[in-house]
Motif scaffolding. Structure first.
Motif, PDB file in Angstrom:
ATOM      1  N   ILE A 106       3.644 -18.114  15.151  1.00 35.50           N
ATOM      2  CA  ILE A 106       3.154 -19.561  15.264  1.00 35.50           C
ATOM      3  C   ILE A 106       1.757 -19.538  16.151  1.00 35.50           C
ATOM      4  CG2 ILE A 106       4.002 -21.831  15.508  1.00 35.50           C
ATOM      5  CD1 ILE A 106       6.910 -20.639  15.662  1.00 35.50           C
ATOM      6  N   PRO A 107       0.737 -19.444  15.409  1.00 32.56           N
ATOM      7  CA  PRO A 107      -0.351 -19.602  16.249  1.00 32.56           C
ATOM      8  C   PRO A 107      -0.666 -21.102  16.538  1.00 32.56           C
ATOM      9  CG  PRO A 107      -0.797 -17.991  14.611  1.00 32.56           C
ATOM     10  CD  PRO A 107       0.593 -18.591  14.510  1.00 32.56           C
ATOM     11  N   ALA A 112      -1.599 -26.610  14.487  1.00 33.43           N
ATOM     12  CA  ALA A 112      -2.479 -28.069  14.834  1.00 33.43           C
ATOM     13  C   ALA A 112      -3.088 -28.163  13.460  1.00 33.43           C
ATOM     14  CB  ALA A 112      -3.350 -27.651  16.070  1.00 33.43           C
ATOM     15  N   ARG A 113      -3.880 -27.312  12.992  1.00 23.79           N
ATOM     16  CA  ARG A 113      -4.579 -27.618  11.634  1.00 23.79           C
ATOM     17  C   ARG A 113      -3.731 -27.927  10.504  1.00 23.79           C
ATOM     18  NH1 ARG A 113      -9.861 -26.629  11.722  1.00 23.79           N
ATOM     19  NH2 ARG A 113     -10.731 -25.381  13.361  1.00 23.79           N
ATOM     20  N   MET A 114      -2.389 -27.383  10.433  1.00 26.95           N
ATOM     21  CA  MET A 114      -1.733 -28.053   9.171  1.00 26.95           C
ATOM     22  C   MET A 114      -1.121 -29.374   9.725  1.00 26.95           C
ATOM     23  SD  MET A 114       1.803 -25.820   7.837  1.00 26.95           S
ATOM     24  CE  MET A 114       0.491 -24.553   6.990  1.00 26.95           C
ATOM     25  N   ARG A 135       1.083 -28.057  -0.899  1.00 22.28           N
ATOM     26  CA  ARG A 135       0.126 -27.112  -1.045  1.00 22.28           C
ATOM     27  C   ARG A 135      -0.389 -26.990   0.356  1.00 22.28           C
ATOM     28  NH1 ARG A 135      -4.713 -29.390  -4.316  1.00 22.28           N
ATOM     29  NH2 ARG A 135      -3.039 -29.052  -5.989  1.00 22.28           N
ATOM     30  N   ILE A 136      -0.669 -28.077   1.118  1.00 19.50           N
ATOM     31  CA  ILE A 136      -0.901 -27.997   2.616  1.00 19.50           C
ATOM     32  C   ILE A 136      -0.086 -27.006   3.324  1.00 19.50           C
ATOM     33  CG2 ILE A 136      -1.183 -29.270   4.752  1.00 19.50           C
ATOM     34  CD1 ILE A 136      -1.863 -31.686   2.910  1.00 19.50           C
ATOM     35  N   VAL A 202      -9.347 -33.715  15.032  1.00 19.83           N
ATOM     36  CA  VAL A 202      -8.227 -34.710  15.221  1.00 19.83           C
ATOM     37  C   VAL A 202      -6.784 -34.169  14.415  1.00 19.83           C
ATOM     38  CG1 VAL A 202      -7.267 -36.785  14.416  1.00 19.83           C
ATOM     39  CG2 VAL A 202      -9.702 -36.976  15.252  1.00 19.83           C
ATOM     40  N   VAL A 203      -5.964 -34.161  15.111  1.00 18.37           N
ATOM     41  CA  VAL A 203      -4.761 -33.637  14.771  1.00 18.37           C
ATOM     42  C   VAL A 203      -3.947 -34.749  14.011  1.00 18.37           C
ATOM     43  CG1 VAL A 203      -2.497 -32.346  15.320  1.00 18.37           C
ATOM     44  CG2 VAL A 203      -4.464 -31.522  16.501  1.00 18.37           C
ATOM     45  N   ALA A 204      -3.862 -35.959  14.758  1.00 20.12           N
ATOM     46  CA  ALA A 204      -3.280 -36.907  14.262  1.00 20.12           C
ATOM     47  C   ALA A 204      -3.983 -38.326  14.612  1.00 20.12           C
ATOM     48  CB  ALA A 204      -1.639 -37.136  15.112  1.00 20.12           C
ATOM     49  N   PRO A 205      -4.453 -39.130  13.834  1.00 20.17           N
ATOM     50  CA  PRO A 205      -5.230 -40.201  13.944  1.00 20.17           C
ATOM     51  C   PRO A 205      -4.404 -41.164  14.987  1.00 20.17           C
ATOM     52  CG  PRO A 205      -4.151 -40.479  11.842  1.00 20.17           C
ATOM     53  CD  PRO A 205      -3.802 -39.180  12.113  1.00 20.17           C
ATOM     54  N   ALA A 206      -5.404 -42.190  15.579  1.00 21.35           N
ATOM     55  CA  ALA A 206      -4.955 -43.187  16.258  1.00 21.35           C
ATOM     56  C   ALA A 206      -4.192 -44.331  15.581  1.00 21.35           C
ATOM     57  CB  ALA A 206      -6.056 -43.775  17.106  1.00 21.35           C
TER      58      ALA A 206
END
Length: 224
Positions: A106-107, A112-114, A135-136, A202-206
Motif C-alpha cells: 500500500i504505497p 492518495a492518488r486513487m 475504472r479508477i 489535492v486529495v479531497a476538495p474543500a
C-alpha cells in the motif's frame, strides 16, 4: 362599673366612634399601599435600567463574535463532517484494498492518488458514473468491490444532493497551485504528509458555502 350610654344619643356616639376608627384605618391602609406602590415603581425602574445595560453588554459582545451559527450554517457544518468521514473512512478504505490487491502493498502516494481520483469523479462531476469509479479502482463489474462501488456512489450522491437543497448552496473546491506552500486557512496535509512541504495535488476538495470553508482541502505535499 361604667354604665353603657343609653338612648339614641348614645348609639349615635358609638356609631360615630366606629366610623372614625374605620376611616382612620382606611387612611393608614391607603398610605401604606401608596408607599408600597412607590417602592414597586422604583424597583421596576431599577430592573428596567439593568436590563437595558445588559442588552448593551450582550450586543457589544456578540458584535465581535464570528462563531455564532445560524441554523443553516450548522447544517453545512454537519454535512461537512459527514463528507470528511466519507472520504477518510469509506473512500480511503476502498482505495487501500484496491491498491493492495493490484500492487501487493500500500504505497501512500498511490493510495492518495486513487482517493483523489475518486473525489474528482464523485464531487467534481455532475454525471457520476459507477463504471468510471470501477475504472479508477481497477476492478471489473463482477469484482467483489463492485457492490462497494454502488454503495459509495449512492452515498456521494446523497451528500451532494443535500448540499444542493441548502438555501445557500455548498460546493467542492479543487483549485490549488502545485508547488505552493500549504495555505492553512483552506488546506491541511493529507495523512502523514509534512505540512512544511509544498502542495503536490489535492486529495479531497474543500467544502465551501456562503464564503465559509467548512472543510479544508486535504492535500498531498512533497519535498521533490
Amino acid at each position: 362599673m361604667h354604665e353603657e350610654t343609653r338612648g339614641p344619643d348614645g348609639r349615635f356616639s358609638r356609631l360615630e366612634a366606629m366610623l372614625d376608627s374605620v376611616v382612620g384605618d382606611t387612611t393608614e391602609l391607603r398610605a401604606y399601599i401608596g408607599s408600597v406602590q412607590a417602592e414597586v415603581e422604583e424597583l421596576r425602574q431599577t430592573v428596567a435600567g439593568l436590563e437595558a445595560r445588559l442588552d448593551l453588554v450582550v450586543a457589544s459582545w456578540t458584535a465581535f463574535r464570528t462563531d455564532l451559527d445560524t441554523e443553516e450554517a450548522e447544517s453545512h457544518r454537519t454535512l461537512a463532517d459527514r463528507y470528511v468521514n466519507f472520504v477518510e473512512q469509506s473512500l480511503y478504505g476502498v482505495a487501500r484494498k484496491a491498491v493492495k490487491e493490484k500492487h501487493g502493498d500500500i504505497p501512500p502516494d498511490r493510495t492518495a492518488r486513487m482517493v483523489a481520483g475518486l473525489c474528482s469523479e464523485l464531487f467534481g462531476r455532475a454525471d457520476v458514473s459507477e463504471r468510471r469509479v470501477r475504472r479508477i479502482l481497477g476492478v471489473r463489474a463482477d469484482h467483489e468491490l463492485a457492490q462497494t462501488v454502488q454503495r459509495l456512489v449512492t452515498q456521494a450522491r446523497g451528500i451532494v444532493a443535500e448540499s444542493v437543497r441548502m438555501k445557500t448552496r455548498g460546493f467542492w473546491e479543487f483549485d490549488h497551485i502545485p508547488g505552493a506552500p500549504l495555505d492553512e486557512s483552506r488546506q491541511q496535509a493529507w495523512a502523514r504528509c509534512d505540512e512544511s512541504d509544498p502542495v503536490e495535488f489535492v486529495v479531497a476538495p474543500a467544502y465551501v458555502a456562503g464564503g465559509t470553508t467548512y472543510s479544508r482541502q486535504r492535500v498531498r505535499t512533497s519535498a521533490s
